[in-house]
Every structure is written in structure tokens, then in C-alpha cells.
Design an enzyme around this catalytic site. Structure first.
Site, mmCIF file in Angstrom:
data_model
loop_
_atom_site.group_PDB
_atom_site.id
_atom_site.type_symbol
_atom_site.label_atom_id
_atom_site.label_comp_id
_atom_site.label_asym_id
_atom_site.label_seq_id
_atom_site.Cartn_x
_atom_site.Cartn_y
_atom_site.Cartn_z
ATOM 1 N N LEU A 70 11.696 -14.951 -21.299
ATOM 2 C CA LEU A 70 10.314 -14.459 -21.424
ATOM 3 C C LEU A 70 9.439 -15.443 -22.201
ATOM 4 O O LEU A 70 8.647 -15.058 -23.052
ATOM 5 C CB LEU A 70 10.299 -13.076 -22.084
ATOM 6 C CG LEU A 70 10.890 -11.956 -21.233
ATOM 7 C CD1 LEU A 70 10.962 -10.652 -22.015
ATOM 8 C CD2 LEU A 70 10.087 -11.748 -19.944
ATOM 9 N N ALA A 71 9.584 -16.751 -21.872
ATOM 10 C CA ALA A 71 8.603 -17.725 -22.379
ATOM 11 C C ALA A 71 7.415 -17.666 -21.402
ATOM 12 O O ALA A 71 7.325 -16.727 -20.601
ATOM 13 C CB ALA A 71 9.234 -19.104 -22.465
ATOM 14 N N SER A 111 6.039 -24.035 -9.088
ATOM 15 C CA SER A 111 5.035 -24.895 -9.714
ATOM 16 C C SER A 111 3.692 -24.191 -9.802
ATOM 17 O O SER A 111 3.356 -23.361 -8.953
ATOM 18 C CB SER A 111 4.864 -26.197 -8.947
ATOM 19 O OG SER A 111 3.845 -26.953 -9.588
ATOM 20 N N LYS A 141 11.269 -29.924 -5.964
ATOM 21 C CA LYS A 141 10.475 -29.704 -7.176
ATOM 22 C C LYS A 141 10.500 -30.965 -8.056
ATOM 23 O O LYS A 141 9.477 -31.339 -8.651
ATOM 24 C CB LYS A 141 11.018 -28.493 -7.951
ATOM 25 C CG LYS A 141 10.304 -28.229 -9.280
ATOM 26 C CD LYS A 141 8.878 -27.781 -9.085
ATOM 27 C CE LYS A 141 7.940 -27.936 -10.250
ATOM 28 N NZ LYS A 141 8.310 -27.425 -11.527
ATOM 29 N N HIS A 169 8.130 -33.341 -6.528
ATOM 30 C CA HIS A 169 6.784 -32.827 -6.844
ATOM 31 C C HIS A 169 6.375 -33.307 -8.237
ATOM 32 O O HIS A 169 5.287 -33.842 -8.454
ATOM 33 C CB HIS A 169 6.786 -31.293 -6.773
ATOM 34 C CG HIS A 169 5.603 -30.643 -7.424
ATOM 35 N ND1 HIS A 169 5.472 -30.531 -8.794
ATOM 36 C CD2 HIS A 169 4.482 -30.096 -6.902
ATOM 37 C CE1 HIS A 169 4.326 -29.947 -9.094
ATOM 38 N NE2 HIS A 169 3.701 -29.671 -7.951
ATOM 39 N N ASN A 170 7.269 -33.129 -9.202
ATOM 40 C CA ASN A 170 6.952 -33.513 -10.581
ATOM 41 C C ASN A 170 6.793 -35.024 -10.710
ATOM 42 O O ASN A 170 5.965 -35.497 -11.492
ATOM 43 C CB ASN A 170 8.033 -33.009 -11.547
ATOM 44 C CG ASN A 170 7.906 -31.516 -11.785
ATOM 45 O OD1 ASN A 170 7.361 -30.791 -10.955
ATOM 46 N ND2 ASN A 170 8.409 -31.039 -12.896
ATOM 47 N N GLU A 190 3.472 -35.791 -9.581
ATOM 48 C CA GLU A 190 2.581 -35.305 -10.660
ATOM 49 C C GLU A 190 2.468 -36.373 -11.773
ATOM 50 O O GLU A 190 1.367 -36.702 -12.217
ATOM 51 C CB GLU A 190 3.183 -34.009 -11.190
ATOM 52 C CG GLU A 190 2.460 -33.348 -12.333
ATOM 53 C CD GLU A 190 3.248 -32.097 -12.795
ATOM 54 O OE1 GLU A 190 3.614 -31.249 -11.962
ATOM 55 O OE2 GLU A 190 3.494 -31.987 -14.010
ATOM 56 N N HIS A 237 27.355 -65.155 -1.574
ATOM 57 C CA HIS A 237 27.139 -63.811 -1.018
ATOM 58 C C HIS A 237 26.694 -63.843 0.443
ATOM 59 O O HIS A 237 26.679 -62.806 1.097
ATOM 60 C CB HIS A 237 26.098 -63.061 -1.867
ATOM 61 C CG HIS A 237 26.586 -62.743 -3.251
ATOM 62 N ND1 HIS A 237 27.671 -61.929 -3.483
ATOM 63 C CD2 HIS A 237 26.169 -63.165 -4.466
ATOM 64 C CE1 HIS A 237 27.883 -61.844 -4.793
ATOM 65 N NE2 HIS A 237 26.987 -62.604 -5.408
#
Ligand code: NBP
Length: 475
Positions: free
Chosen positions: A11-12, A129, A183, A186-187, A190, A452
């Protein structure tokens, strides 16, 4: 006793608002929180006189739920999620559903999905979000995990989510960790968009010396055009605020050290693992890291030389060029996020629907933006689009903006104004559009010191050559 339709643990800010949103949509919600004072405060405060049942033990909480039970965890990501799952398991029955709605790392979600499936529990990892306000009024929701659990949750999630012309900003993303992966990206986007906006703010402030309230008006104007987005809108609001204590613009009394919770870093690490370039996102993480070294920066500022910012040209032209630079860079940063999603879809066999993801992000979430309508339409026309920059709408926008973007980056560099995201994004664009890159020299160096090998421009791809006569460094 009335049984609750759904239970929420945590419950934050996010948990409280999700409870209120679900209850407003016609459901009875049982709630529990580790610290019982917060539970008391909520049920006697915002949760009072509503169909919300406060539970003081996990036993009471699980007994108060209709079966199969549906439990959403909205708690701090990491160990607390594992701890709560362990406490819940002995109290649950087969077919009950646990939903992790926090910002969990997607690999943890994959692990938990497997474990819980073996225990007969259905598991969903869901990205929410929209922050405090979004989750209350209608968030953007990214659900991944058990398809059977999704079918049972679809109605509720789509009802509480944001809507675009009546269509929910919530569709099933894919199995196990897919929702949390999306998500995370998404962040990441953001992070990059916030950094780009901050750089543009800094250029205008340093070069033009215009006031915060003038800048607030400018951002409000920009929000009416192509750049229309939540983050531009809140930037305008932020810049207009005055500090009640000093009367100064609030922005000028906020310390310039940015914090982070880890999703931008995870996106960058994941992109490195996957071999996908997302420099706009990674530079945004670096920019926060360097900002946090305030003491070191103060010492360095007394020691390290650089130009004093100065501008004597036409102000309106500079402002317009800055707007165009921001829009072009923004497109490239969203393009990077979607190219990471495309790669992840193949790697993890998630069959991500990029059109739906663009739709989900159009409303309710922090990166919501007018641009996402075009992104949705680009993936509708071509669901296999390799990169958004290959879509004609976006290539044309950048064609019209790239000159201004170069001008702004050059001007910032000349004036010693740091623009890590604007400049690295421009290099991303230039690398991506260039038919030849200097990687031939890298291959030659690799062959010189490590044998290589290399492919040749005049032979079939995949055939490896060695050059046997590299001259020795010393005779
Ligand atoms: P926080 O991320 O600050 O987490 C606080 C909640 O976690 C409280 O209920 C707290 O209980 C519980 N918790 C437990 Br259980 N163990 C904890 C521990 N060891 N340390 C700290 N808290 C612990 O809350 P939030 O900002 O509401 O976010 C909830 C979830 O949603 C997080 O995963 C977050 O990343 C994600 N999220 C947040 C936002 C946002 O804008 N804030 C947006 C999107 C997603 P207690 O009351 O007993 O301390």
C-alpha cells in the site's frame, strides 16, 4: 462474510491508487501491507467507506478472497517479491493466481513463472505505467505470463486501463517475463526522452539565458505540435513553478543529481547481451551516473578548462532548430527501444506484437506521446519492420530535421554544453544510415594481433580470410 474479488498486497503510492481504481470499477478489494500502520492509515483514510477490506494477517487476507484467488503484489522489486511468494504459497490452492505488478527484472519473472507453474499456481508479471496519477485514473498495462491467468484477468485489466477511442491500453504481451521486459524497455525509452528534454532545456538556458517561465511557455507551445507528449507537458508545468521558500523558480533550487531505480540500467545491460545498439538509453543512464558525482564535478570545475557558452545569432532560429533536433532524436530513441523489443521477441520466442505495444503506450504511461500513433501505424503497415527509421514517415521527418539537429549538436559541443544523448543519438542515426563504416579497420586490427580473420568485399559473405603477411611491429 463478503468475499473480495481480488486482493492487493503493498500500500505505497502505486498499491493504494490501484486499489482505488479497481474498486471504482465495481470490484471488492482485500488489502494487506507489511507495515500495519500504513494499512490502518489507508483503510481509515482514502480507502474509507468503500468496498475495500483491510486484512491484518496473510491468513485473513487469503481467506477473504473468492476462489480461485487473485492476488496482486505491488511491492518493492527483488527479494521482497520472493519473500511474499514464499509466505503466500502455503495459504494458496492450485489454480490461484499471483500477479507481480511491480518493476521486477524480467529474468526473475521467468524464474518465478517456472517455479509457480510447477506448484500449480498461475503467475503473471505485469508492467504498470503512469505513476501515481495514471494508476489511479487509468494506467497503461503490460501483462505477461500464464495465458490462462490472462484470460481470467482480461476483463478487469482492460476495464481499469487507459483507453484510446474506447480501446484499452492493455493487451496480452507474451509468456513468462514478456510483460516485465516490455515495461523495462518502456522505462529505458523514458530515461532517454527525459535526458533529451533536459539537454534541450540546458542548451536554451545556457545559450539564451531565458527565464524558466519563458521556457515553460515555450514547452507548452511545443506540446501543441509534433512533440506533444506527457513529458513535454510536465516539463512546462515544472518550469512554471516557484519555490514557496525563496520565490525563485523551483527548478533552480533542485539539486542537479539524478537518481535511478535500475530499469534503464537493465535495458542497457540486456541490449548489450542481445547485441543491439541503444545508445540514447545507455547515455541517459551514464548521464544520471555522472550527475550523481556532484562533489567530484565541483572539484573538476575548478581544474578543467572549457569554453564559456555564448550565442549571438538569431534567437528564433535557434529555438526552432532545437525543437527539430529534439523531435529527430526522440524518434531515434523510440526506434532503438522497438529494435530491442524485436530482437527480444525472437530471442525469447515471445512473438511480441509491436503494433499493440505502441498502442498500449499511447495513453496512461509516462512515454505517451503523439508520436506513438505514427509508430502504431508503421507497425500496422509492416509488422516485420526492422527499424522505425526505415518507415517512410519517420525517414521523411528526419530528412527535414537532421540539418538542424547537426547544427544544435555542433553548437553545444562548441560551447562546452554536455549533450550525451543528442550527440550519441545523432551518431546512431549516422551509423545506421551509412553504407560503409570503419569496421573494416577493426577487422584488420583483429586479424593483425589475433588472427581473427575477416570477410572480403569481393567474396561471398561468411567466407573467412586471413592475411599471412602482416609486417611485424619490430624487426
Ligand atoms: P515502493 O517501490 O516504494 O515499495 C514500497 C512497498 O513495498 C511497500 O508496501 C513496502 O511495505 C513494500 N516492501 C516490502 Br513487502 N519489503 C520491502 C523492503 N524490503 N523495502 C522497501 N519496501 C518493501 O512502492 P511504489 O512506488 O508504490 O511501487 C510499487 C512497485 O511498483 C515497485 O515495484 C515499483 O518499482 C513499481 N512501480 C512504481 C511506479 C511509481 O511511479 N512509483 C511506477 C510503476 C511501477 P512497507 O509499507 O511495509 O514498507
Amino acid at each position: 462474510m463478503i468475499k473480495s474479488d481480488i486482493g492487493i498486497i503493498g500500500l505505497a503510492v502505486m498499491g493504494q491508487n490501484l486499489v482505488l481504481n479497481i474498486e471504482r470499477n465495481g470490484y471488492t478489494v482485500a488489502v494487506y501491507n507489511r507495515t500495519l500502520e500504513k494499512l490502518n492509515e489507508f483503510i481509515n483514510g482514502k480507502g474509507r467507506d468503500k468496498n475495500i477490506i483491510g486484512c491484518y494477517t496473510l491468513d485473513e487476507f487469503c481467506n477473504s478472497l473468492k476462489q480461485p484467488r487473485i492476488i496482486i503484489l505491488l511491492i518493492k522489486a527483488g527479494k521482497p517479491v520472493d519473500d511474499f511468494i514464499s509466505k503466500l504459497l502455503p495459504l494458496l490452492k492450485s489454480e490461484d493466481i499471483i500477479i507481480d505488478g511491480g518493476n521486477s527484472f524480467f529474468r526473475d519473472t521467468i524464474r518465478r513463472s517456472e517455479k509457480l507453474e510447477n506448484e500449480g499456481i498461475q503467475y503473471l508479471g505485469v508492467g504498470f505505467s503512469g505513476g501515481e496519477e495514471g494508476v489511479l485514473k487509468g494506467p497503461s498495462i503490460m501483462p505477461g505470463g500464464s495465458i490462462k491467468a490472462w484470460q481470467q484477468m482480461e476483463k478487469l485489466f482492460q476495464k481499469i486501463s487507459a483507453k484510446i477511442n474506447g480501446d484499452p491500453c492493455c493487451f496480452y504481451i507474451g509468456s513468462d517475463g514478456a510483460g516485465h521486459y516490455v515495461k523495462m524497455v518502456h522505462n529505458g525509452i523514458e530515461y532517454s526522452y527525459m535526458q533529451l528534454i533536459s539537454e534541450v532545456y540546458f542548451i536554451l538556458k545556457k545559450l539564451l539565458g531565458i527565464t524558466s517561465s519563458e521556457l515553460a511557455k515555450l514547452f507548452a507551445e511545443w506540446n501543441e505540435g509534433d512533440l506533444n507528449s506527457y513529458l513535454i507537458q510536465i516539463t512546462s508545468k515544472i518550469l512554471a513553478e516557484k519555490d514557496p521558500e525563496t520565490g525563485k523558480p523551483l527548478i533552480d533550487v533542485i539539486l542537479d543529481t539524478a537518481k535511478q531505480k535500475g530499469t534503464g540500467k537493465w535495458a542497457s545491460q540486456e541490449a548489450l547481451e542481445m547485441g543491439i545498439a541503444i545508445p540514447s538509453i545507455t547515455e541517459a543512464v551514464y548521464a544520471r551516473n555522472i550527475s550523481s558525482k556532484k562533489d567530484e564535478r565541483l572539484k573538476a570545475s575548478k581544474l578543467l578548462e572549457g569554453p564559456i557558452p555564448h550565442f549571438s545569432g538569431e534567437i528564433n532560429k535557434l529555438v526552432e532548430a532545437t525543437r527539430k533536433a529534439l523531435f529527430a532524436a526522440k524518434i531515434c530513441s523510440y526506434a532503438q527501444g522497438f529494435s530491442l523489443l524485436k530482437a527480444a521477441s525472437e530471442e525469447y520466442k515471445w512473438q511480441l506484437n509491436l503494433k499493440n505495444i505502441a498502442h498500449i503506450w499511447r495513453k496512461g504511461c509516462i512515454i505517451r506521446s503523439h508520436l506513438l500513433e505514427q509508430i502504431e501505424s508503421a507497425f500496422q503497415h509492416n509488422k516485420n519492420l526492422d527499424n522505425l527509421l526505415l518507415d517512410s514517415y519517420f525517414s521523411n521527418v528526419i530528412k527535414n530535421n537532421q540539418k538542424d539537429w547537426r547544427y544544435i549538436v555542433t553548437l553545444a559541443v562548441k560551447n562546452g554544453i554536455p549533450v550525451p544523448a543528442l550527440s550519441s543519438t545523432l551518431s546512431y542515426y549516422d551509423s545506421y544510415r551509412n553504407p560503409s563504416l570503419p569496421a573494416n579497420l577493426i577487422q584488420a586490427q583483429r586479424d593483425y594481433f589475433g588472427a581473427h580473420g575477416f570477410e572480403r568485399v569481393d567474396k561471398e559473405i561468411g567466407r573467412i580470410f586471413h592475411y599471412d603477411n602482416w609486417p611485424p611491429l619490430y624487426d
